[in-house]
Write an enzyme that holds these catalytic residues in place. Sequence first.
Site, mmCIF file in Angstrom:
data_model
loop_
_atom_site.group_PDB
_atom_site.id
_atom_site.type_symbol
_atom_site.label_atom_id
_atom_site.label_comp_id
_atom_site.label_asym_id
_atom_site.label_seq_id
_atom_site.Cartn_x
_atom_site.Cartn_y
_atom_site.Cartn_z
ATOM 1 C CB CYS A 153 22.747 -37.162 27.656
ATOM 2 S SG CYS A 153 23.817 -38.501 28.216
ATOM 3 C CB THR A 188 18.489 -45.508 29.618
ATOM 4 O OG1 THR A 188 17.187 -45.111 30.056
ATOM 5 C CG2 THR A 188 18.541 -47.026 29.538
ATOM 6 C CE1 TYR A 262 12.100 -29.879 18.891
ATOM 7 C CE2 TYR A 262 12.093 -30.017 16.481
ATOM 8 C CZ TYR A 262 11.414 -30.019 17.685
ATOM 9 O OH TYR A 262 10.048 -30.161 17.692
ATOM 10 N N GLY A 272 12.873 -44.651 18.499
ATOM 11 C CA GLY A 272 12.956 -45.281 19.808
ATOM 12 C C GLY A 272 11.603 -45.694 20.352
ATOM 13 N NE ARG A 273 7.941 -40.664 21.382
ATOM 14 C CZ ARG A 273 7.643 -39.402 21.145
ATOM 15 N NH1 ARG A 273 7.051 -39.078 20.002
ATOM 16 N NH2 ARG A 273 7.926 -38.457 22.028
ATOM 17 C CB SER A 366 -6.065 -60.548 38.981
ATOM 18 O OG SER A 366 -5.835 -59.216 39.379
ATOM 19 C CG MET A 367 -6.246 -64.320 35.356
ATOM 20 S SD MET A 367 -6.160 -64.825 33.613
ATOM 21 C CE MET A 367 -4.631 -64.039 33.083
ATOM 22 C CD GLU A 393 13.000 -44.219 23.872
ATOM 23 O OE1 GLU A 393 12.652 -44.034 22.688
ATOM 24 O OE2 GLU A 393 13.879 -45.016 24.215
#
EC number: 1.3.8.5
Length: 413
Positions: A153, A188, A262, A272-273, A366-367, A393
């Site tokens: 959070c 999340t 922080y 997390g990225r 599109s395909m 994130e």
Amino acid sequence: MIKKLILDPKNVSIIKNGIRNYSKSKSFIQPITTLSEEETLLKETVANFANEKVRPLVKVMDETSELNKGLLKDLFDMNLMGIDISDSYGGANMNFMGSIIAIEELAKVDPAISVIVDVQNTLVNNCINRYGSIQQREKYLSMLATNTVGSFCLSESGSGSDAFALATRAVRQSDGTFVLNGTKQWITNAKEAGVFIVMANVDPSQGYKGITAFIVESNNPGLRIGKKEDKLGIRASSTCEVILDNCVVKPTDILGELGRGYKIAIEGLNEGRIGIAAQMLGLAQGVFDSTIPYLMERKQFGKPIATFQGMQFTYADLAVDIEAGRLLTYNAARIKEAGLPFVFQASMAKLHCSRVAEKAASACISMLGGVGFTKEFPAEKFFRDSKVGQIYEGTSNIQLQTIAKEIVKNFNK
């Protein structure tokens, strides 16, 4: 100079022996995408689980915006919610790369289930494992590995990209406890979570140094779940408000130290990225894999449309982008595992893979043509799921900013 070194008689034998040994061992330099036996087994196991257990539920979960409770239990039973938690706490005792592999494989079938596993492993588990006290690790890692969903959070309505402009306050009382007040947004796993890592400002005058991380359990009377968002995509994953109303926590509920929130959040988000990169990578691969067979079977003018040059250019270009994303993501994960600085690589992986996910999903629709625009094919869901990769994130612009900062920092060394 290099030529002299190579031609030096002393070095010739060394080079020859090195080449000879390499030809025998075949392991002189391993490709980035090489997996260990354990990682390969995990990849195969999760892929089978995703196809057998997740795939039949995807459509209903998406339509109802509800996570299947039986599937959540299966995720715990498979140890997918505690991948790199020690087996002494009931976890799978694997590495960070194990989490990345699982996230990618799940996302090939349903990115919503993938992000549930992602947040649990790369954010919540990692933060408690790294910064928790012995007592906190013993209590919460055991819960998180076996039966309890975790939630992270940080975000609020007034703090999106400026994530640390927090309005949530934690006020110390005379008895040493803290009272938390504020509302977290876009959280999340909030609906299912039993454990929350909550960022709150103990001393706003200190700026980001006043931010502290607290562990709050869902049964705390001062914590309640507010509005559940009705989202465009990843609908099986809950995204809710978390309301803190005179939420009392003890000093022993502080994660790490007072004022270290922080640092904890930044390090967690950086890891997390890589997880989000893996999710978006899996999404891109999933929509690609579900589209190619149709192109091979569908005929126009007496030929499979996959043989038309225009189609070939499109799916060949996607294949390049997806493979590049895999290299970026796996490289970032391996660098992180090696204990080396990885922020630069993590941001590049997330930026690229989130772009590729949306590009792949759009191109596949599109395909596919008309059928791609219907819910009969998974491409439209993958397309809806893809957009969030450029938002959560750290937005794509934040990733570009981070990459630029790292370039300048390294240039000035």
